[in-house]
Design a protein around this motif. Structure first.
Motif, PDB file in Angstrom:
ATOM      1  N   MET A 110      -7.343  -6.044 -11.294  1.00 48.52           N
ATOM      2  CA  MET A 110      -6.397  -4.944 -11.410  1.00 48.52           C
ATOM      3  C   MET A 110      -5.389  -5.038 -10.275  1.00 48.52           C
ATOM      4  SD  MET A 110      -8.706  -1.741 -10.070  1.00 48.52           S
ATOM      5  CE  MET A 110      -9.505  -1.766  -8.457  1.00 48.52           C
ATOM      6  N   ALA A 111      -4.213  -4.451 -10.495  1.00 49.70           N
ATOM      7  CA  ALA A 111      -3.150  -4.447  -9.497  1.00 49.70           C
ATOM      8  C   ALA A 111      -3.437  -3.378  -8.452  1.00 49.70           C
ATOM      9  CB  ALA A 111      -1.801  -4.187 -10.163  1.00 49.70           C
ATOM     10  N   VAL A 112      -3.434  -3.772  -7.187  1.00 50.47           N
ATOM     11  CA  VAL A 112      -3.724  -2.876  -6.069  1.00 50.47           C
ATOM     12  C   VAL A 112      -2.630  -3.037  -5.027  1.00 50.47           C
ATOM     13  CG1 VAL A 112      -5.349  -2.302  -4.218  1.00 50.47           C
ATOM     14  CG2 VAL A 112      -6.209  -2.982  -6.467  1.00 50.47           C
ATOM     15  N   TYR A 113      -2.125  -1.904  -4.507  1.00 49.41           N
ATOM     16  CA  TYR A 113      -1.172  -1.935  -3.393  1.00 49.41           C
ATOM     17  C   TYR A 113      -1.986  -1.883  -2.113  1.00 49.41           C
ATOM     18  CZ  TYR A 113       3.009  -0.991  -0.648  1.00 49.41           C
ATOM     19  OH  TYR A 113       4.040  -1.062   0.257  1.00 49.41           O
ATOM     20  N   SER A 114      -2.160  -3.022  -1.472  1.00 50.26           N
ATOM     21  CA  SER A 114      -3.054  -3.148  -0.330  1.00 50.26           C
ATOM     22  C   SER A 114      -2.316  -2.886   0.975  1.00 50.26           C
ATOM     23  CB  SER A 114      -3.684  -4.547  -0.293  1.00 50.26           C
ATOM     24  OG  SER A 114      -4.505  -4.696   0.845  1.00 50.26           O
ATOM     25  N   LEU A 115      -2.914  -2.024   1.809  1.00 50.41           N
ATOM     26  CA  LEU A 115      -2.408  -1.738   3.153  1.00 50.41           C
ATOM     27  C   LEU A 115      -3.384  -2.224   4.217  1.00 50.41           C
ATOM     28  CD1 LEU A 115      -1.254   1.932   2.450  1.00 50.41           C
ATOM     29  CD2 LEU A 115       0.235  -0.046   2.639  1.00 50.41           C
ATOM     30  N   SER A 116      -4.332  -3.058   3.824  1.00 49.75           N
ATOM     31  CA  SER A 116      -5.382  -3.484   4.746  1.00 49.75           C
ATOM     32  C   SER A 116      -4.855  -4.317   5.896  1.00 49.75           C
ATOM     33  CB  SER A 116      -6.448  -4.275   3.979  1.00 49.75           C
ATOM     34  OG  SER A 116      -7.014  -3.497   2.942  1.00 49.75           O
ATOM     35  N   ALA A 117      -3.718  -4.992   5.719  1.00 49.03           N
ATOM     36  CA  ALA A 117      -3.172  -5.826   6.782  1.00 49.03           C
ATOM     37  C   ALA A 117      -2.402  -5.031   7.824  1.00 49.03           C
ATOM     38  CB  ALA A 117      -2.272  -6.911   6.177  1.00 49.03           C
ATOM     39  N   LEU A 118      -2.159  -3.747   7.597  1.00 52.13           N
ATOM     40  CA  LEU A 118      -1.409  -2.930   8.551  1.00 52.13           C
ATOM     41  C   LEU A 118      -2.299  -2.516   9.712  1.00 52.13           C
ATOM     42  CD1 LEU A 118       0.659  -0.597   6.190  1.00 52.13           C
ATOM     43  CD2 LEU A 118       1.199  -2.881   7.026  1.00 52.13           C
ATOM     44  N   PRO A 119      -1.703  -2.163  10.848  1.00 52.74           N
ATOM     45  CA  PRO A 119      -2.513  -1.684  11.980  1.00 52.74           C
ATOM     46  C   PRO A 119      -3.303  -0.431  11.607  1.00 52.74           C
ATOM     47  CG  PRO A 119      -0.296  -2.236  12.690  1.00 52.74           C
ATOM     48  CD  PRO A 119      -0.278  -2.305  11.203  1.00 52.74           C
ATOM     49  N   TYR A 120      -4.344  -0.172  12.380  1.00 50.44           N
ATOM     50  CA  TYR A 120      -5.233   0.947  12.095  1.00 50.44           C
ATOM     51  C   TYR A 120      -4.489   2.281  12.121  1.00 50.44           C
ATOM     52  CZ  TYR A 120      -9.091   4.258  12.717  1.00 50.44           C
ATOM     53  OH  TYR A 120      -9.948   5.320  12.599  1.00 50.44           O
ATOM     54  N   GLN A 121      -3.630   2.488  13.115  1.00 50.19           N
ATOM     55  CA  GLN A 121      -2.884   3.743  13.213  1.00 50.19           C
ATOM     56  C   GLN A 121      -1.935   3.917  12.035  1.00 50.19           C
ATOM     57  OE1 GLN A 121      -3.439   6.168  15.279  1.00 50.19           O
ATOM     58  NE2 GLN A 121      -4.994   5.052  16.439  1.00 50.19           N
ATOM     59  N   GLU A 122      -1.376   2.821  11.555  1.00 52.27           N
ATOM     60  CA  GLU A 122      -0.478   2.908  10.414  1.00 52.27           C
ATOM     61  C   GLU A 122      -1.241   3.294   9.150  1.00 52.27           C
ATOM     62  OE1 GLU A 122       3.484   2.609   8.862  1.00 52.27           O
ATOM     63  OE2 GLU A 122       2.606   2.794  10.866  1.00 52.27           O
ATOM     64  N   GLN A 123      -2.453   2.797   8.994  1.00 55.84           N
ATOM     65  CA  GLN A 123      -3.256   3.183   7.843  1.00 55.84           C
ATOM     66  C   GLN A 123      -3.686   4.647   7.944  1.00 55.84           C
ATOM     67  OE1 GLN A 123      -6.170   0.316   6.295  1.00 55.84           O
ATOM     68  NE2 GLN A 123      -5.516  -1.136   7.880  1.00 55.84           N
ATOM     69  N   LEU A 124      -3.941   5.115   9.153  1.00 56.44           N
ATOM     70  CA  LEU A 124      -4.244   6.538   9.327  1.00 56.44           C
ATOM     71  C   LEU A 124      -3.053   7.396   8.934  1.00 56.44           C
ATOM     72  CD1 LEU A 124      -6.227   6.656  12.707  1.00 56.44           C
ATOM     73  CD2 LEU A 124      -7.129   6.917  10.384  1.00 56.44           C
ATOM     74  N   ARG A 125      -1.843   6.937   9.240  1.00 64.30           N
ATOM     75  CA  ARG A 125      -0.642   7.687   8.853  1.00 64.30           C
ATOM     76  C   ARG A 125      -0.517   7.775   7.344  1.00 64.30           C
ATOM     77  NH1 ARG A 125       4.643   6.758   7.439  1.00 64.30           N
ATOM     78  NH2 ARG A 125       4.349   4.502   7.394  1.00 64.30           N
ATOM     79  N   TRP A 126      -0.819   6.689   6.667  1.00 67.55           N
ATOM     80  CA  TRP A 126      -0.758   6.701   5.215  1.00 67.55           C
ATOM     81  C   TRP A 126      -1.802   7.651   4.635  1.00 67.55           C
ATOM     82  CZ3 TRP A 126       1.998   4.346   1.209  1.00 67.55           C
ATOM     83  CH2 TRP A 126       3.060   3.526   1.606  1.00 67.55           C
ATOM     84  N   ARG A 127      -3.022   7.623   5.156  1.00 69.75           N
ATOM     85  CA  ARG A 127      -4.053   8.499   4.611  1.00 69.75           C
ATOM     86  C   ARG A 127      -3.746   9.967   4.883  1.00 69.75           C
ATOM     87  NH1 ARG A 127     -10.267   7.942   6.418  1.00 69.75           N
ATOM     88  NH2 ARG A 127      -9.376   8.856   8.313  1.00 69.75           N
ATOM     89  N   ALA A 128      -3.137  10.260   6.051  1.00 64.83           N
ATOM     90  CA  ALA A 128      -2.718  11.632   6.332  1.00 64.83           C
ATOM     91  C   ALA A 128      -1.484  12.028   5.547  1.00 64.83           C
ATOM     92  CB  ALA A 128      -2.460  11.804   7.829  1.00 64.83           C
ATOM     93  N   GLN A 129      -0.823  11.068   4.923  1.00 64.19           N
ATOM     94  CA  GLN A 129       0.385  11.267   4.103  1.00 64.19           C
ATOM     95  C   GLN A 129       1.476  11.945   4.940  1.00 64.19           C
ATOM     96  OE1 GLN A 129      -0.524  12.539   0.131  1.00 64.19           O
ATOM     97  NE2 GLN A 129       1.588  13.062  -0.314  1.00 64.19           N
ATOM     98  N   ARG A 130       1.835  11.278   6.019  1.00 67.64           N
ATOM     99  CA  ARG A 130       2.882  11.782   6.912  1.00 67.64           C
ATOM    100  C   ARG A 130       3.904  10.689   7.157  1.00 67.64           C
ATOM    101  NH1 ARG A 130       1.864  16.018  11.324  1.00 67.64           N
ATOM    102  NH2 ARG A 130       0.649  17.589  10.233  1.00 67.64           N
ATOM    103  N   CYS A 131       5.164  11.104   7.280  1.00 70.46           N
ATOM    104  CA  CYS A 131       6.218  10.163   7.632  1.00 70.46           C
ATOM    105  C   CYS A 131       6.064   9.763   9.099  1.00 70.46           C
ATOM    106  CB  CYS A 131       7.587  10.770   7.364  1.00 70.46           C
ATOM    107  SG  CYS A 131       7.952  12.245   8.340  1.00 70.46           S
TER     108      CYS A 131
END
Length: 299
Positions: free
Chosen positions: A230-251
């Motif tokens: 299946m098609a997945v938009y992967s953010l696993s290569a981003l830094p840890y803090q950047e992934q936290l920003r995505w999960r918190a859904q904040r600019c």
């Protein structure tokens, strides 16, 4: 008129603290909503009320006992009108799929949403469902609600899956189902004007993920799915803090502003291959905007 009688009829210089009916004359001081620094959730209570993206009717978000967000109808109903299998109740801010023994209960919005097929187990809710359908029609007629886009007639096969409306996103080693395309996910933080931030998480200066083809994994003992990838938009290569920003859904601006509260619920829903099999796409997005310009790869 004597001086003493005139003095008794004369009103005092300072205004009275109470009105003629005994109520206080001084208005209470208005205070803005604030979040305690020790609060586990940065979401204001008013931010849990929103509108359904499909029918436009108001809904309330509550966390469930399994940490999943649940959309509830904003009003209580008598238990006599609701089937036992559809009854919910809220206890200490948590939604539970059962009654609490009282004469009133809550129910999920899915049962009443006029944009979804009517359940056959709740015919007694048809009247309330019709009233919500009339409100949806008024929203469509006035242009407040935009109907969902449908694939154009004559489009080649697979054209509708080139840009998933609800993509599967992988971050922090967990897969989530987004509520809208990746480049349209909006920040949930509250601005200084007490409105929701209009910025998108996938900003022009931010780090982007990459579209990949990942295997569809299911739990042991479950039935196999028709597709294996299946098609997945992967953010696993981003830094840890950047992934936290995505999960918190904040600019990026509100990710650094720790004092800003949330005015909406994050749209992430834990992905389940069996429950969300309708959103599984076996081909990568090849048309439209591709966030970040990264070439898709197969993993």
């Amino acid at each position: 008129m004597s001086a003493g009688r005139f003095a008794s009829m004369h009103s005092p210089s300072s205004p009275s603290a109470r009105r003629w009916d005994g109520s206080r004359a001084s208005a209470p001081q208005r205070r803005s909503l604030r979040i305690a620094p020790v609060s586990a959730s940065r979401l204001l209570r008013c931010g849990q009320t929103t509108s359904c993206s499909q029918c436009g009717n108001p809904v309330e978000w509550y966390p469930g006992a399994d940490d999943r967000l649940v959309q509830l109808h904003p009003h209580e109903l008598r238990v006599a009108r609701v089937p036992e299998s559809c009854r919910w109740h809220v206890s200490r801010g948590i939604a539970h799929p059962s009654g609490d023994g009282s004469n009133w209960c809550r129910l999920t919005h899915d049962v009443l949403c006029p944009a979804r097929p009517a359940p056959t187990t709740a015919p007694q809710l048809s009247g309330l469902r019709r009233s919500l359908a009339l409100r949806t029609r008024r929203l469509l007629d006035t242009g407040v609600l935009t109907p969902p886009a449908t694939p154009a007639e004559g489009a080649p096969p697979g054209e509708a899956v080139c840009r998933p409306a609800r993509p599967i996103v992988q971050l922090l080693f967990v897969r989530y189902l987004a509520s809208r395309p990746v480049d349209e996910i909006q920040c949930v933080a509250q601005t200084r004007r007490r409105t929701r931030c209009t910025a998108e998480i996938l900003g022009p200066s931010g780090l982007h993920g990459v579209w990949t083809l990942a295997p569809v994994t299911v739990h042991h003992g479950q039935l196999a799915l028709p597709s294996d990838v299946m098609a997945v938009y992967s953010l696993s290569a981003l830094p840890y803090q950047e992934q936290l920003r995505w999960r918190a859904q904040r600019c990026r601006d509100h990710a650094a502003a720790s004092t800003a509260g949330d005015l909406a619920v994050a749209d992430w829903e834990p992905f389940d291959p069996l429950r969300h099999h309708a959103y599984i796409h076996t081909r990568l997005p090849t048309h439209g905007r591709r966030p970040g310009g990264h070439a898709p790869r197969r993993v």
